[in-house]
Each structure stands twice: as C-alpha cells, then as structure tokens.
Design a protein around this motif. Structure first.
Motif, PDB file in Angstrom:
ATOM      1  N   GLY A   1       8.069   8.675   3.334  1.00 24.36           N
ATOM      2  CA  GLY A   1       8.503   8.512   1.955  1.00 24.36           C
ATOM      3  C   GLY A   1       7.957   7.280   1.260  1.00 24.36           C
ATOM      4  O   GLY A   1       8.451   6.906   0.185  1.00 24.36           O
ATOM      5  N   ILE A   2       6.959   6.646   1.834  1.00 22.99           N
ATOM      6  CA  ILE A   2       6.353   5.482   1.191  1.00 22.99           C
ATOM      7  C   ILE A   2       5.321   5.981   0.182  1.00 22.99           C
ATOM      8  O   ILE A   2       4.376   6.695   0.564  1.00 22.99           O
ATOM      9  CB  ILE A   2       5.686   4.561   2.230  1.00 22.99           C
ATOM     10  N   PRO A   3       5.478   5.631  -1.094  1.00 21.35           N
ATOM     11  CA  PRO A   3       4.515   6.121  -2.098  1.00 21.35           C
ATOM     12  C   PRO A   3       3.096   5.659  -1.782  1.00 21.35           C
ATOM     13  O   PRO A   3       2.883   4.533  -1.325  1.00 21.35           O
ATOM     14  CB  PRO A   3       5.024   5.487  -3.402  1.00 21.35           C
ATOM     15  N   VAL A   4       2.139   6.542  -2.013  1.00 20.02           N
ATOM     16  CA  VAL A   4       0.735   6.213  -1.774  1.00 20.02           C
ATOM     17  C   VAL A   4       0.040   6.147  -3.126  1.00 20.02           C
ATOM     18  O   VAL A   4       0.007   7.131  -3.878  1.00 20.02           O
ATOM     19  CB  VAL A   4       0.057   7.261  -0.870  1.00 20.02           C
ATOM     20  N   LYS A   5      -0.518   4.974  -3.445  1.00 13.34           N
ATOM     21  CA  LYS A   5      -1.190   4.781  -4.719  1.00 13.34           C
ATOM     22  C   LYS A   5      -2.587   5.403  -4.716  1.00 13.34           C
ATOM     23  O   LYS A   5      -3.136   5.721  -3.660  1.00 13.34           O
ATOM     24  CB  LYS A   5      -1.295   3.276  -5.011  1.00 13.34           C
ATOM     25  N   ARG A   6      -3.120   5.505  -5.892  1.00 12.46           N
ATOM     26  CA  ARG A   6      -4.473   6.065  -6.024  1.00 12.46           C
ATOM     27  C   ARG A   6      -5.503   5.167  -5.339  1.00 12.46           C
ATOM     28  O   ARG A   6      -6.449   5.626  -4.721  1.00 12.46           O
ATOM     29  CB  ARG A   6      -4.806   6.213  -7.509  1.00 12.46           C
ATOM     30  N   LEU A   7      -5.322   3.874  -5.449  1.00 19.21           N
ATOM     31  CA  LEU A   7      -6.297   2.918  -4.918  1.00 19.21           C
ATOM     32  C   LEU A   7      -5.577   1.630  -4.547  1.00 19.21           C
ATOM     33  O   LEU A   7      -4.623   1.230  -5.210  1.00 19.21           O
ATOM     34  CB  LEU A   7      -7.363   2.610  -5.988  1.00 19.21           C
ATOM     35  N   TYR A   8      -6.067   0.996  -3.500  1.00 18.27           N
ATOM     36  CA  TYR A   8      -5.511  -0.299  -3.079  1.00 18.27           C
ATOM     37  C   TYR A   8      -6.576  -1.386  -3.197  1.00 18.27           C
ATOM     38  O   TYR A   8      -7.756  -1.150  -2.932  1.00 18.27           O
ATOM     39  CB  TYR A   8      -4.994  -0.211  -1.632  1.00 18.27           C
ATOM     40  N   THR A   9      -6.147  -2.544  -3.625  1.00 17.28           N
ATOM     41  CA  THR A   9      -7.052  -3.676  -3.816  1.00 17.28           C
ATOM     42  C   THR A   9      -6.401  -4.924  -3.218  1.00 17.28           C
ATOM     43  O   THR A   9      -5.239  -4.877  -2.780  1.00 17.28           O
ATOM     44  CB  THR A   9      -7.308  -3.925  -5.318  1.00 17.28           C
ATOM     45  N   PRO A  10      -7.093  -6.060  -3.249  1.00 20.82           N
ATOM     46  CA  PRO A  10      -6.452  -7.303  -2.761  1.00 20.82           C
ATOM     47  C   PRO A  10      -5.164  -7.629  -3.493  1.00 20.82           C
ATOM     48  O   PRO A  10      -4.305  -8.337  -2.950  1.00 20.82           O
ATOM     49  CB  PRO A  10      -7.523  -8.367  -3.038  1.00 20.82           C
ATOM     50  N   LEU A  11      -4.983  -7.077  -4.693  1.00 14.74           N
ATOM     51  CA  LEU A  11      -3.750  -7.353  -5.438  1.00 14.74           C
ATOM     52  C   LEU A  11      -2.523  -6.798  -4.716  1.00 14.74           C
ATOM     53  O   LEU A  11      -1.434  -7.369  -4.790  1.00 14.74           O
ATOM     54  CB  LEU A  11      -3.843  -6.758  -6.848  1.00 14.74           C
ATOM     55  N   ASP A  12      -2.693  -5.672  -4.034  1.00 16.92           N
ATOM     56  CA  ASP A  12      -1.561  -5.073  -3.322  1.00 16.92           C
ATOM     57  C   ASP A  12      -1.144  -5.934  -2.131  1.00 16.92           C
ATOM     58  O   ASP A  12       0.044  -6.077  -1.845  1.00 16.92           O
ATOM     59  CB  ASP A  12      -1.939  -3.667  -2.855  1.00 16.92           C
TER      60      ASP A  12
END
Length: 557
Positions: free
Chosen positions: A37-48
């Motif tokens: 149930g952990i949402p998966v974002k479109r893209l991950y970056t160093p900001l995450d």
C-alpha cells in the motif's frame, strides 16, 4: 545541482512532456502502489531521498557497519557467494539420505531438512493421528536412529550449514544433533547447525504448535540459552517472516510481526540474565522473496537495519559487531501457480534476484513443480542451477548492494521502516507479541490483508499470468513426484523394532528426567539429550512434556 534548481527542472518536466503525454495517452492506472500500500510515484529524484530525511552515514552507512542497510558483510559476495541451499526431505530417512547426497554432488553448499507433519507435531509415525502423513511433506524422524540414517556417509562437518525446520519440537531436534555429533566423533565447533525454533510464528501462521504459547516460548529460549553457553557456532533461532508472508501478510507486516516475535525472545532470554552479546550473533531471519521486486529488496534492507537499531535502543547493546543480522531468503511458494507451471521458473529466478540484491547470506529457491508435489530431482536441480547462474554469470555478486542509492529504493526503504515502526508500536501498546497471539490480533491483521489481495486477483486488478490473464485451456503436463507409498509401513516397522531392542529401563529413567526438568523450570536441553541418547522417541519425549505443559487448542477467530 541545488535543491531549488532540481525542483524547477522537475516542475518543467511535469508541466511539459509529462502533461503532453498524459493528454495523449494517459497512464495504465489512476494510481500505483506496492502490495503493502505504499504509493509509487511516477519518478523519483534526490528530492525524495532528502524529503525522507535520509542521512547517508546514519541510515545507509557502509556494508558490515551499523545500521547494516547495505549488507551485513563488509565484502559482500566478493569473498564468497551466499550459501546455495535447497529445502528437501521426503519418505523415510534412507530416501532423504539419497536426496541430500544428490544435492551435495550437484554443488549444494548445505542441507536443509524438511520434516514431515507428524514429526513437526511431536508425534511418532505409528500414532493414529499420523496416519497418511508419514513422509509426505518431509522426512519422518522418530528417533536418533532416523537421524543417524539421514546422515549416513555425510559427516556433520561436511556441509557448510545444516538447517532443521523444527519449531514446536525444536529442542528435541537440537538434542538429536548433539547426540549424533557425539556418535560421529565430530567436533560440535566444526558444525554450523541452524534450527528454526520460531514457535511464536506457529501460533500466527503455520499452526504446528504443541503446547500453549508461554511454555512454548520457554522451550525456544531453553534452546537459545543452551547454544549461547555451549555452541557458539550454532544458530538456535531463525525469525520467520516467511511463514507470515505465506499466510497472507504483506511485506510491512512480515517485517513488523517477525521483529515483534524477535523482541519477545530477546526479552525472555534477557530476563533470564543471558549475555545478549553472546546471543545476538547467533540469531538470523528467514524471509520471503515475493514478486514485487523493489519492495522486496527494500524490505530486506529494513529488516537488517531495524533489527540493529531495535537491539541497540531496547537492550543497550553497543558493540556493532553483535548487531548484524543474517538473512535466510526463500522464494515464495505461494506465488507459484499450478496453471502454466513452467512460468514458475521465471518467478523463482526473479525472486532469487530480489533475495541476492537484498544481501542475503543464504538462499533457498523453490522448485517449479512445488504447486503440485515434493520436487523431482530435475526440478530441484534447476532451482539450484538458477542461483548458480545468478552467482556466476550476471555480475551481481561483483559489487555490494548494487542498487543502493537508487532514489526509488532509498525512498521505499525509509517508508517501509516508518510503517514497520508504527505496527511495532501497536504491538507494544497491546502488551507485546504473546499478548497479540492470545487476542489473535496478528491473525486478524493477516487475514484482512490476504482477503484484500485475493479480492484484487479475483477482480483482475492484480494480474497473475496464467491464472487471471493470458490463460490457456490446456496446461502442458509435467512430471509429478510422489514419495514411495511403502514409506509409512517401512517407518512404522523400523520404529517397532527400535522399541523392542532398546533398554526400556534407561528410556523410562530418561523420560522421568525430562518431566522433572519441565516441572522444575530448569533448562530442558540436557535432560532431553539424555532421553534422545537412550533412543526415546519424539512422541515419548514430547508427550512427557505435554503432561506438564498441557496441549494447546486454538479458539475460533
């Protein structure tokens, strides 16, 4: 690139090419999430990673260093690959001996002994409740005599590791190996014996318990305490997230509930005054490798990291060399399908990859035919070859934690740890793992998760190839293995011959010693070892303790 500059570029990307693509064709689903149930974002970056507050030294560190996120071993697999293991056993001891010899000849590094159901429940093979189950899902071990046959021609110090999947009767299994080492003349310090011994998870998932939770916990801790004092190379407890997962839990519950059980064992041995510096290095965790690749890898990192952190926070263990947790990973039998069974070869390979990238110390791949039967020689060899190919042909073993630093993986790792801590706090608020077994909170939580998963499969929201999508009318046949039909008769005849030939007065005296140890609250291992050496049977020993502890019967949920 600065945080502000990266944020600006990310916004431009989302407002430009992403918005245009969404308008043209959209995405496959309205939202994406892991099975936990952990949402998966479109893209991950160093900001995450920054948003999660991850600090490289404090949260990742280096392999072999606290908190062990990137691995337990400072050299990873560059020194040696993980242990190639196969879970095996069927029929009587002679049949199992043939299979173990075959696997060792094929390059297997260790032996993992699967016990049949009656043995796991402390029943002799001629017990009426055992009828029809003798030798079916594992080998029958009625007495020390059977273990002698299992290891005929295999010195105990030959395999790199011996693993015994014993829980309710684990203390008897330990005693059998102590006695066999003495008979073989093998130095116990030259043996690496792993005994599962996680009885608490039996009340949550598998159901092969004998006694109520409290005396069961006591026996498990007798084993832990004895090994800490006498056999420092042995591994007396393997926390079992695997069975919780097979019962229907998700990855977060698997980690949280197995850690909760682990804390219950540590609380008890600490209460006894045991030296946790000696106990902790002997413990390990047996985890499931399921199909959601990245979540599984992150889960393994969290299990290792959180164990180290909890041991330090709760018990004040400060020596980092005591806090590394070995992972024993097993591909998920519940993901194998009877439909299009050769697809299982692919599933096992993917799950093996997740286990390796998660930094396991030993790996047990399922065989593709396990949805039908005990594996054939052909299928078990293919499972062994799968991990040999990964180890020697992919290059994954050449560097440590090759996916470490992935923005997605690191974000998942942080989120899973946070969710696990929430569940652990809930367990603590109810009084700990034993209380959550008594009030069946664990069972209800897992059942609800399993129901939700099956609902998604039934609705086609979760695709299972060959089951609810890409199906075929006629699946190709595969060879089905069945243990020899005469195994039960042979085992019972051997058991009766043993009873007729042994010194009954010696057996009776030893069993009285077992009863006295159980009543008086002293460590039961020495008395049980004496009974095993007198060739008392597992039914006699477990039955004697049952007269003291009582037998457990589960109430309805």
């Amino acid at each position: 690139m600065s945080k502000d500059r990266l944020g600006e570029q990310l916004s431009l990307w989302e407002e430009g090419p992403v918005a245009k693509a969404l308008q043209a064709r959209g995405e496959r689903k309205d939202s994406f999430a892991t099975p936990s149930g952990i949402p998966v974002k479109r893209l991950y970056t160093p900001l995450d990673v920054e948003a999660a507050g991850q600090d490289y030294v404090e949260d990742l560190g280096f392999p072999g260093r606290f908190p062990f996120t990137r691995g337990k071993d400072p050299l990873g697999y560059r020194a040696a690959p993980w242990l190639f293991m196969q879970y095996a056993g069927f029929g009587d001891a002679a049949e199992a001996n043939k299979r173990y010899r075959y696997l060792l000849a094929q390059g297997g590094a260790g032996i993992s002994i699967a016990l049949d159901l009656p043995t796991q429940l402390g029943l002799d093979s001629d017990d009426p409740l055992a009828d029809g189950e003798v030798g079916r899902i594992g080998v029958a071990l009625d007495s020390l005599q059977d273990l002698e046959t299992v290891f005929e021609g295999i010195p105990l110090d030959q395999p790199r590791q011996i693993s015994l999947v014993a829980n309710a009767m684990s203390v008897v299994g330990l005693a059998m190996f102590i006695a066999l080492a003495k008979k073989q003349g093998v130095d116990p310090d030259q043996i690496t014996l792993r005994i599962q011994n996680d009885i608490l998870k039996e009340f949550i998932s598998r159901g092969t318990y004998i006694y109520p939770p409290e005396p069961s916990l006591r026996l498990s801790c007798d084993l832990i305490e004895y090994c800490a004092n006498h056999h420092p190379n042995w591994l007396p407890l393997t926390l079992c997230g695997y069975h919780l997962r097979e019962a229907g839990s998700d990855a977060v519950q698997e980690v949280a509930f197995s850690l909760a059980d682990g804390l219950a064992y540590l609380d008890e041995v600490a209460r006894r005054g045991a030296n946790l510096d000696a106990v902790l290095p002997q413990l390990s965790a047996f985890m499931s490798c399921n199909m959601n690749f990245m979540e599984e890898i992150a889960k393994f990192r969290v299990m290792r990291r959180l164990w180290a952190r909890l041991a330090k926070e709760r018990y004040g263990v400060s020596d980092p060399d005591k806090l590394g947790l070995s992972l024993v990973n097993f591909t998920a039998g519940s993901t194998l399908t009877a439909q299009q069974p050769m697809n299982n070869v692919v599933r096992v390979a993917i799950e093996c990859l997740a286990g390796v990238l998660g930094g396991c110390q030993s790996l047990f791949p399922c065989s593709y035919d396990e949805a039908f039967c005990t594996p054939t020689e052909e299928s078990v060899k293919l499972a062994l070859r799968t991990q040999q190919i990964i180890a020697h042909e992919t290059g994954l073993a050449d560097t440590i934690d090759p996916l470490g630093g992935s923005y997605f993986l690191e974000s998942l790792t942080e989120q899973i740890e946070a969710k696990v801590r929430e569940l652990l706090a809930e367990v603590e608020s109810q009084g700990g793992a034993v209380k959550c077994i008594d009030n069946q909170w664990f069972r209800r939580a897992i059942d609800e998760t399993a129901y939700e998963w099956q609902t998604k499969v039934d609705a086609g929201e979760q695709v299972v190839v060959g089951v609810n999508a890409f199906t075929e009318e006629d699946d190709p046949p595969i060879a089905i293995f069945r243990p020899p039909a005469e195994a039960q008769e042979r085992q019972i005849a051997k058991l009766k011959a043993l009873r007729a030939s042994r010194d009954q007065a010696k057996v009776d005296a030893a069993l009285e010693g077992v009863a006295a140890a159980a009543r008086e609250g002293v460590n039961t291992v020495p008395a049980i070892t004496a009974a095993v050496e007198a060739y008392a049977t597992i039914g006699e020993i477990c039955g004697t303790m049952g007269q003291v502890f009582g037998l457990y019967r589960e109430s309805g949920l």
